[in-house]
Design a protein around this motif. Structure first.
Motif, PDB file in Angstrom:
ATOM      1  N   PRO A  44       0.834  -1.208   0.000  1.00 44.94           N
ATOM      2  CA  PRO A  44       0.000   0.000   0.000  1.00 44.94           C
ATOM      3  C   PRO A  44       0.866   1.254   0.000  1.00 44.94           C
ATOM      4  O   PRO A  44       2.016   1.235   0.446  1.00 44.94           O
ATOM      5  CB  PRO A  44      -0.798  -0.117   1.308  1.00 44.94           C
ATOM      6  CG  PRO A  44      -0.663  -1.546   1.730  1.00 44.94           C
ATOM      7  CD  PRO A  44       0.670  -1.987   1.233  1.00 44.94           C
ATOM      8  N   ARG A  45       0.305   2.349  -0.477  1.00 47.23           N
ATOM      9  CA  ARG A  45       1.030   3.620  -0.456  1.00 47.23           C
ATOM     10  C   ARG A  45       0.848   4.353   0.870  1.00 47.23           C
ATOM     11  O   ARG A  45       1.714   5.118   1.282  1.00 47.23           O
ATOM     12  CB  ARG A  45       0.514   4.522  -1.580  1.00 47.23           C
ATOM     13  CG  ARG A  45       0.651   3.955  -2.963  1.00 47.23           C
ATOM     14  CD  ARG A  45       0.225   4.990  -4.004  1.00 47.23           C
ATOM     15  NE  ARG A  45       0.062   4.400  -5.317  1.00 47.23           N
ATOM     16  CZ  ARG A  45      -1.044   4.451  -6.024  1.00 47.23           C
ATOM     17  NH1 ARG A  45      -2.108   5.063  -5.523  1.00 47.23           N
ATOM     18  NH2 ARG A  45      -1.111   3.902  -7.213  1.00 47.23           N
ATOM     19  N   ALA A  46      -0.286   4.157   1.514  1.00 47.29           N
ATOM     20  CA  ALA A  46      -0.618   4.900   2.725  1.00 47.29           C
ATOM     21  C   ALA A  46       0.405   4.624   3.824  1.00 47.29           C
ATOM     22  O   ALA A  46       0.709   3.471   4.131  1.00 47.29           O
ATOM     23  CB  ALA A  46      -2.014   4.538   3.200  1.00 47.29           C
ATOM     24  N   GLU A  47       0.937   5.692   4.433  1.00 53.28           N
ATOM     25  CA  GLU A  47       1.944   5.534   5.482  1.00 53.28           C
ATOM     26  C   GLU A  47       1.368   4.855   6.720  1.00 53.28           C
ATOM     27  O   GLU A  47       2.096   4.218   7.492  1.00 53.28           O
ATOM     28  CB  GLU A  47       2.518   6.903   5.855  1.00 53.28           C
ATOM     29  CG  GLU A  47       3.324   7.548   4.729  1.00 53.28           C
ATOM     30  CD  GLU A  47       3.933   8.875   5.149  1.00 53.28           C
ATOM     31  OE1 GLU A  47       3.703   9.277   6.309  1.00 53.28           O
ATOM     32  OE2 GLU A  47       4.629   9.493   4.330  1.00 53.28           O
ATOM     33  N   SER A  48       0.067   4.972   6.920  1.00 52.52           N
ATOM     34  CA  SER A  48      -0.560   4.355   8.083  1.00 52.52           C
ATOM     35  C   SER A  48      -0.710   2.843   7.921  1.00 52.52           C
ATOM     36  O   SER A  48      -1.021   2.137   8.871  1.00 52.52           O
ATOM     37  CB  SER A  48      -1.942   4.976   8.329  1.00 52.52           C
ATOM     38  OG  SER A  48      -2.780   4.768   7.207  1.00 52.52           O
ATOM     39  N   THR A  49      -0.490   2.354   6.711  1.00 52.20           N
ATOM     40  CA  THR A  49      -0.589   0.923   6.427  1.00 52.20           C
ATOM     41  C   THR A  49       0.812   0.394   6.168  1.00 52.20           C
ATOM     42  O   THR A  49       1.348   0.515   5.083  1.00 52.20           O
ATOM     43  CB  THR A  49      -1.488   0.681   5.197  1.00 52.20           C
ATOM     44  OG1 THR A  49      -2.707   1.399   5.364  1.00 52.20           O
ATOM     45  CG2 THR A  49      -1.790  -0.788   5.041  1.00 52.20           C
ATOM     46  N   LYS A  76      -7.980  -1.758   5.069  1.00 52.05           N
ATOM     47  CA  LYS A  76      -7.401  -0.529   4.514  1.00 52.05           C
ATOM     48  C   LYS A  76      -6.512  -0.809   3.304  1.00 52.05           C
ATOM     49  O   LYS A  76      -6.558  -0.090   2.310  1.00 52.05           O
ATOM     50  CB  LYS A  76      -6.588   0.197   5.589  1.00 52.05           C
ATOM     51  CG  LYS A  76      -7.437   0.842   6.684  1.00 52.05           C
ATOM     52  CD  LYS A  76      -6.571   1.605   7.657  1.00 52.05           C
ATOM     53  CE  LYS A  76      -7.402   2.283   8.722  1.00 52.05           C
ATOM     54  NZ  LYS A  76      -6.548   3.037   9.691  1.00 52.05           N
ATOM     55  N   GLY A  77      -5.668  -1.824   3.406  1.00 51.55           N
ATOM     56  CA  GLY A  77      -4.742  -2.107   2.314  1.00 51.55           C
ATOM     57  C   GLY A  77      -5.452  -2.501   1.037  1.00 51.55           C
ATOM     58  O   GLY A  77      -5.263  -1.896  -0.020  1.00 51.55           O
ATOM     59  N   GLU A  80      -7.437   0.274  -0.445  1.00 52.16           N
ATOM     60  CA  GLU A  80      -6.643   1.176  -1.284  1.00 52.16           C
ATOM     61  C   GLU A  80      -6.433   0.579  -2.669  1.00 52.16           C
ATOM     62  O   GLU A  80      -6.616   1.258  -3.685  1.00 52.16           O
ATOM     63  CB  GLU A  80      -5.283   1.443  -0.632  1.00 52.16           C
ATOM     64  CG  GLU A  80      -4.379   2.338  -1.467  1.00 52.16           C
ATOM     65  CD  GLU A  80      -2.951   2.387  -0.964  1.00 52.16           C
ATOM     66  OE1 GLU A  80      -2.043   2.085  -1.746  1.00 52.16           O
ATOM     67  OE2 GLU A  80      -2.764   2.715   0.228  1.00 52.16           O
TER      68      GLU A  80
END
Length: 258
Positions: A44-49, A76-77, A80
């Protein structure tokens, strides 16, 4: 020895083929060495993931350098990933794990069994596996994703939990309803299904190879987060354990204690 690598691929296409089930083609050099039953890690790109997600390979076009994943949106992953569009970059690592053995099926009748999101790996397996193929797939309801495609490579049977299509029940109920028999089994799906298949194969005295589903943090055997018990001792650790991401995900059913 094939090298694992992380690279940035490109999304070629994506569509929702059943409620919450997404079908994505990715342009990536990893396709050149992908085998039926192997998987990739998708980042994933999201830093929280923080952690990548393991996703089985559904189909491979080695000449065109692209591979296909079919996955369920659950958090979440994967949430996304489901928003990616053609042209988007996608970070992947692979190819990972060991695949299904193919040569054993030559001249034999193979039973391929998949349940839920364990159905996608059967497609490339059905394409490459020699011999006669009976393909049994278990679904929640009548959204028989990949069913038509699987039917091109063998005799296809479906089971649904709600009885809206095929046999009511699961893949084991298909065997009973149609009195199906084979020389060997290849399977991927939830653990209760794999336990039932292992018991059935043992009773029939036929070999079965099962692909275990498990949460994975690294995909390369470093974190030991996907260990399963085995009937033989590991040559390295000298305990009855194996890492699903490296020694698996495909095991001969008699080798694992499930």
């Amino acid at each position: 020895m094939k090298q694992k690598k992380k690279e940035t691929g490109s999304v070629l296409s994506q569509r929702e083929i059943a409620p919450g089930i997404y079908d994505m083609w990715i342009q990536t050099t990893l396709a050149a060495q992908a085998e039926p039953g192997q998987f990739i890690m998708v980042y994933p790109r999201a830093e929280s993931t923080l952690l990548p997600r393991p996703v089985s390979i559904c189909e491979t076009d080695r000449e065109a350098g692209r591979l296909r994943i079919v996955y369920r949106r659950v958090g979440k992953g994967t949430g996304e990933f489901s928003a990616y569009a053609p042209g988007d970059e996608i970070a992947v690592m692979g190819v990972l794990g060991n695949g299904f053995p193919l040569a054993e099926a030559a001249g034999k009748r193979a039973i391929l069994m998949g349940g839920g999101i364990g159905i996608p790996p059967l497609l490339q397996l059905a394409k490459e596996l020699p011999g006669e193929k009976l393909i049994l797939a278990g679904y929640r309801d009548g959204n028989l994703f990949l069913g038509e495609e699987l039917g091109r490579y063998g005799t296809f049977y479906a089971a649904t939990e709600d009885g809206s299509a095929g046999v009511r029940g699961n893949v084991m109920d298909i065997l009973a309803a149609h009195n199906l028999q084979g020389d060997l089994i290849y399977a991927c799906g939830p653990m209760p299904m794999l336990r039932a298949i292992k018991k059935y194969a043992g009773g029939q005295r036929i070999p079965a190879w099962i692909s275990l589903e498990e949460r994975m943090a690294c995909g390369v055997g470093a974190c030991l987060g996907c260990v399963c018990r085995t009937t033989r001792k590991d040559d390295h650790s000298h305990v009855n354990n194996a890492r699903i991401c490296t020694e698996g995900p495909v095991f001969e059913a008699g080798e694992v204690d499930i």
